[in-house]
Scaffold this motif. Structure first.
Motif, PDB file in Angstrom:
ATOM      1  N   ALA A 164      -1.874   1.175  28.902  1.00  0.00           N
ATOM      2  CA  ALA A 164      -2.865   0.217  28.410  1.00  0.00           C
ATOM      3  C   ALA A 164      -4.259   0.531  28.945  1.00  0.00           C
ATOM      4  CB  ALA A 164      -2.457  -1.205  28.785  1.00  0.00           C
ATOM      5  N   VAL A 165      -4.352   0.892  30.205  1.00  0.00           N
ATOM      6  CA  VAL A 165      -5.658   1.229  30.790  1.00  0.00           C
ATOM      7  C   VAL A 165      -6.224   2.492  30.127  1.00  0.00           C
ATOM      8  CG1 VAL A 165      -6.800   1.991  32.907  1.00  0.00           C
ATOM      9  CG2 VAL A 165      -5.205   0.068  32.977  1.00  0.00           C
ATOM     10  N   ALA A 166      -5.381   3.505  29.987  1.00  0.00           N
ATOM     11  CA  ALA A 166      -5.843   4.754  29.364  1.00  0.00           C
ATOM     12  C   ALA A 166      -6.211   4.532  27.898  1.00  0.00           C
ATOM     13  CB  ALA A 166      -4.762   5.821  29.487  1.00  0.00           C
ATOM     14  N   ALA A 167      -5.410   3.751  27.182  1.00  0.00           N
ATOM     15  CA  ALA A 167      -5.684   3.496  25.775  1.00  0.00           C
ATOM     16  C   ALA A 167      -6.960   2.678  25.597  1.00  0.00           C
ATOM     17  CB  ALA A 167      -4.501   2.789  25.130  1.00  0.00           C
ATOM     18  N   ALA A 168      -7.207   1.727  26.485  1.00  0.00           N
ATOM     19  CA  ALA A 168      -8.436   0.932  26.405  1.00  0.00           C
ATOM     20  C   ALA A 168      -9.659   1.828  26.582  1.00  0.00           C
ATOM     21  CB  ALA A 168      -8.424  -0.172  27.458  1.00  0.00           C
ATOM     22  N   ALA A 169      -9.583   2.726  27.550  1.00  0.00           N
ATOM     23  CA  ALA A 169     -10.711   3.640  27.779  1.00  0.00           C
ATOM     24  C   ALA A 169     -10.941   4.539  26.558  1.00  0.00           C
ATOM     25  CB  ALA A 169     -10.449   4.482  29.027  1.00  0.00           C
ATOM     26  N   LEU A 170      -9.856   5.083  26.024  1.00  0.00           N
ATOM     27  CA  LEU A 170      -9.984   5.967  24.864  1.00  0.00           C
ATOM     28  C   LEU A 170     -10.494   5.210  23.644  1.00  0.00           C
ATOM     29  CD1 LEU A 170      -9.567   8.768  23.662  1.00  0.00           C
ATOM     30  CD2 LEU A 170      -7.214   8.108  23.159  1.00  0.00           C
ATOM     31  N   TYR A 171      -9.988   4.012  23.428  1.00  0.00           N
ATOM     32  CA  TYR A 171     -10.446   3.193  22.306  1.00  0.00           C
ATOM     33  C   TYR A 171     -11.927   2.856  22.455  1.00  0.00           C
ATOM     34  CZ  TYR A 171     -10.383  -0.620  18.849  1.00  0.00           C
ATOM     35  OH  TYR A 171     -10.629  -1.436  17.780  1.00  0.00           O
ATOM     36  N   VAL A 210     -14.190   4.609  24.050  1.00  0.00           N
ATOM     37  CA  VAL A 210     -14.958   5.838  23.798  1.00  0.00           C
ATOM     38  C   VAL A 210     -15.062   6.103  22.296  1.00  0.00           C
ATOM     39  CG1 VAL A 210     -14.925   8.352  24.096  1.00  0.00           C
ATOM     40  CG2 VAL A 210     -14.504   6.864  26.051  1.00  0.00           C
ATOM     41  N   ILE A 211     -13.979   5.855  21.569  1.00  0.00           N
ATOM     42  CA  ILE A 211     -14.009   6.052  20.111  1.00  0.00           C
ATOM     43  C   ILE A 211     -15.005   5.089  19.470  1.00  0.00           C
ATOM     44  CG2 ILE A 211     -12.653   5.751  17.991  1.00  0.00           C
ATOM     45  CD1 ILE A 211     -10.249   6.866  19.578  1.00  0.00           C
ATOM     46  N   ILE A 212     -14.984   3.834  19.905  1.00  0.00           N
ATOM     47  CA  ILE A 212     -15.942   2.852  19.364  1.00  0.00           C
ATOM     48  C   ILE A 212     -17.366   3.245  19.738  1.00  0.00           C
ATOM     49  CG2 ILE A 212     -16.749   0.465  19.534  1.00  0.00           C
ATOM     50  CD1 ILE A 212     -13.811  -0.365  19.819  1.00  0.00           C
ATOM     51  N   GLY A 213     -17.579   3.641  20.979  1.00  0.00           N
ATOM     52  CA  GLY A 213     -18.918   4.033  21.416  1.00  0.00           C
ATOM     53  C   GLY A 213     -19.433   5.258  20.681  1.00  0.00           C
ATOM     54  N   ALA A 214     -18.552   6.201  20.396  1.00  0.00           N
ATOM     55  CA  ALA A 214     -18.979   7.427  19.713  1.00  0.00           C
ATOM     56  C   ALA A 214     -19.244   7.201  18.232  1.00  0.00           C
ATOM     57  CB  ALA A 214     -17.923   8.517  19.888  1.00  0.00           C
ATOM     58  N   THR A 215     -18.442   6.346  17.591  1.00  0.00           N
ATOM     59  CA  THR A 215     -18.608   6.121  16.152  1.00  0.00           C
ATOM     60  C   THR A 215     -19.514   4.942  15.839  1.00  0.00           C
ATOM     61  OG1 THR A 215     -16.640   4.710  16.056  1.00  0.00           O
ATOM     62  CG2 THR A 215     -16.333   7.075  15.647  1.00  0.00           C
ATOM     63  N   SER A 231      -5.844  -4.608  26.109  1.00  0.00           N
ATOM     64  CA  SER A 231      -6.342  -3.240  26.004  1.00  0.00           C
ATOM     65  C   SER A 231      -7.348  -3.100  24.863  1.00  0.00           C
ATOM     66  CB  SER A 231      -5.167  -2.281  25.807  1.00  0.00           C
ATOM     67  OG  SER A 231      -5.590  -0.958  25.829  1.00  0.00           O
ATOM     68  N   VAL A 232      -7.055  -3.714  23.726  1.00  0.00           N
ATOM     69  CA  VAL A 232      -7.996  -3.670  22.598  1.00  0.00           C
ATOM     70  C   VAL A 232      -9.278  -4.413  22.962  1.00  0.00           C
ATOM     71  CG1 VAL A 232      -8.362  -4.445  20.212  1.00  0.00           C
ATOM     72  CG2 VAL A 232      -6.236  -3.303  20.836  1.00  0.00           C
ATOM     73  N   TYR A 233      -9.147  -5.539  23.640  1.00  0.00           N
ATOM     74  CA  TYR A 233     -10.334  -6.308  24.043  1.00  0.00           C
ATOM     75  C   TYR A 233     -11.208  -5.497  24.998  1.00  0.00           C
ATOM     76  CZ  TYR A 233     -13.173  -9.958  26.197  1.00  0.00           C
ATOM     77  OH  TYR A 233     -14.231 -10.705  26.674  1.00  0.00           O
ATOM     78  N   ILE A 234     -10.605  -4.942  26.025  1.00  0.00           N
ATOM     79  CA  ILE A 234     -11.376  -4.139  26.984  1.00  0.00           C
ATOM     80  C   ILE A 234     -11.965  -2.905  26.292  1.00  0.00           C
ATOM     81  CG2 ILE A 234     -11.210  -2.740  29.092  1.00  0.00           C
ATOM     82  CD1 ILE A 234     -11.213  -5.753  29.589  1.00  0.00           C
ATOM     83  N   GLY A 235     -11.191  -2.296  25.415  1.00  0.00           N
ATOM     84  CA  GLY A 235     -11.708  -1.140  24.674  1.00  0.00           C
ATOM     85  C   GLY A 235     -12.929  -1.501  23.844  1.00  0.00           C
ATOM     86  N   GLN A 236     -12.892  -2.667  23.203  1.00  0.00           N
ATOM     87  CA  GLN A 236     -14.052  -3.096  22.424  1.00  0.00           C
ATOM     88  C   GLN A 236     -15.252  -3.387  23.324  1.00  0.00           C
ATOM     89  OE1 GLN A 236     -12.732  -6.313  19.901  1.00  0.00           O
ATOM     90  NE2 GLN A 236     -11.623  -4.921  18.540  1.00  0.00           N
ATOM     91  N   LEU A 237     -14.988  -3.943  24.508  1.00  0.00           N
ATOM     92  CA  LEU A 237     -16.091  -4.174  25.445  1.00  0.00           C
ATOM     93  C   LEU A 237     -16.684  -2.857  25.943  1.00  0.00           C
ATOM     94  CD1 LEU A 237     -14.773  -7.174  27.576  1.00  0.00           C
ATOM     95  CD2 LEU A 237     -16.448  -7.229  25.715  1.00  0.00           C
ATOM     96  N   VAL A 238     -15.823  -1.885  26.213  1.00  0.00           N
ATOM     97  CA  VAL A 238     -16.307  -0.565  26.637  1.00  0.00           C
ATOM     98  C   VAL A 238     -17.161   0.045  25.533  1.00  0.00           C
ATOM     99  CG1 VAL A 238     -15.580   1.807  27.149  1.00  0.00           C
ATOM    100  CG2 VAL A 238     -14.485  -0.113  28.310  1.00  0.00           C
ATOM    101  N   GLY A 239     -16.700  -0.074  24.297  1.00  0.00           N
ATOM    102  CA  GLY A 239     -17.480   0.445  23.169  1.00  0.00           C
ATOM    103  C   GLY A 239     -18.827  -0.247  23.042  1.00  0.00           C
TER     104      GLY A 239
END
Length: 187
Positions: free
Chosen positions: A69-76, A78-83, A123-131
């Protein structure tokens, strides 16, 4: 009156008992023509395979799910931030890999599917925040770490303002993918 045994017959080279698909045992093999004793029942059968032990390691499944979950959140993120926008299929992938890791490592414990779904939401929430933080850092000309860790409240506020119904659909799909992924991986 004495009875005499018929003389031994040479091995046949043609079909056995009229069956052209039957195979002959090689000379000297148990049950082959000319062997002194018939095979004993079960003597040459492979030992029965022991059933695979049921995996039911809750702790290992939880650790695998949290790490994934931690790794997937980071990757998600990064994908949001890049796109510069959310990608629904990536959210599904986040949920599925969390469930897959939990199920493969932990086995059939039913709690793993539920925990995987909850972790997928986080994980999706944190990923969106990272993005959001990556996008905001680029726009403001500050570092990602500074914006994400020192101004986390601002990142959350921006996320709330930009969240739409589709955002929450991604959450639901990710949770479902995690739940079903854990169930399938454990089977």
């Amino acid at each position: 009156m004495s009875q005499s045994a018929p003389p031994p017959q040479p091995p046949q080279s043609g079909p056995v008992d009229g069956n052209p698909y039957a195979q002959q045992a090689p000379a000297g093999a148990p049950g082959a023509p000319g062997t002194p004793y018939p095979p004993q029942p079960g003597a040459f059968a492979a030992p029965p395979a022991a059933p695979a032990p049921a995996r039911n390691n809750l702790a290992l499944g939880l650790v695998a799910a949290v790490v994934t979950a931690v790794a997937a959140a980071a990757l998600y993120g990064v994908i949001i931030g890049a796109t510069k926008h959310e990608i629904g299929w990536a959210a599904v992938g986040v949920g599925f890999v969390i469930g897959l890791a939990a199920g493969k490592a932990g086995g059939r414990n039913p709690a793993l599917a539920v925990v995987s779904a909850v972790l997928a939401l986080g994980s999706v929430y944190i990923g969106q925040l990272v993005g959001e933080a990556m996008i905001g850092a680029d726009q403001l000309g500050v570092g990602f770490g500074e914006l994400f860790f020192q101004h986390f409240d601002v990142v959350q506020k921006v996320w709330k303002e930009e969240a739409d119904p589709l955002t929450f659909v991604f959450f639901a799909i990710a949770a479902f993918a995690a739940f079903s992924g854990a169930k399938k991986a454990a089977a």
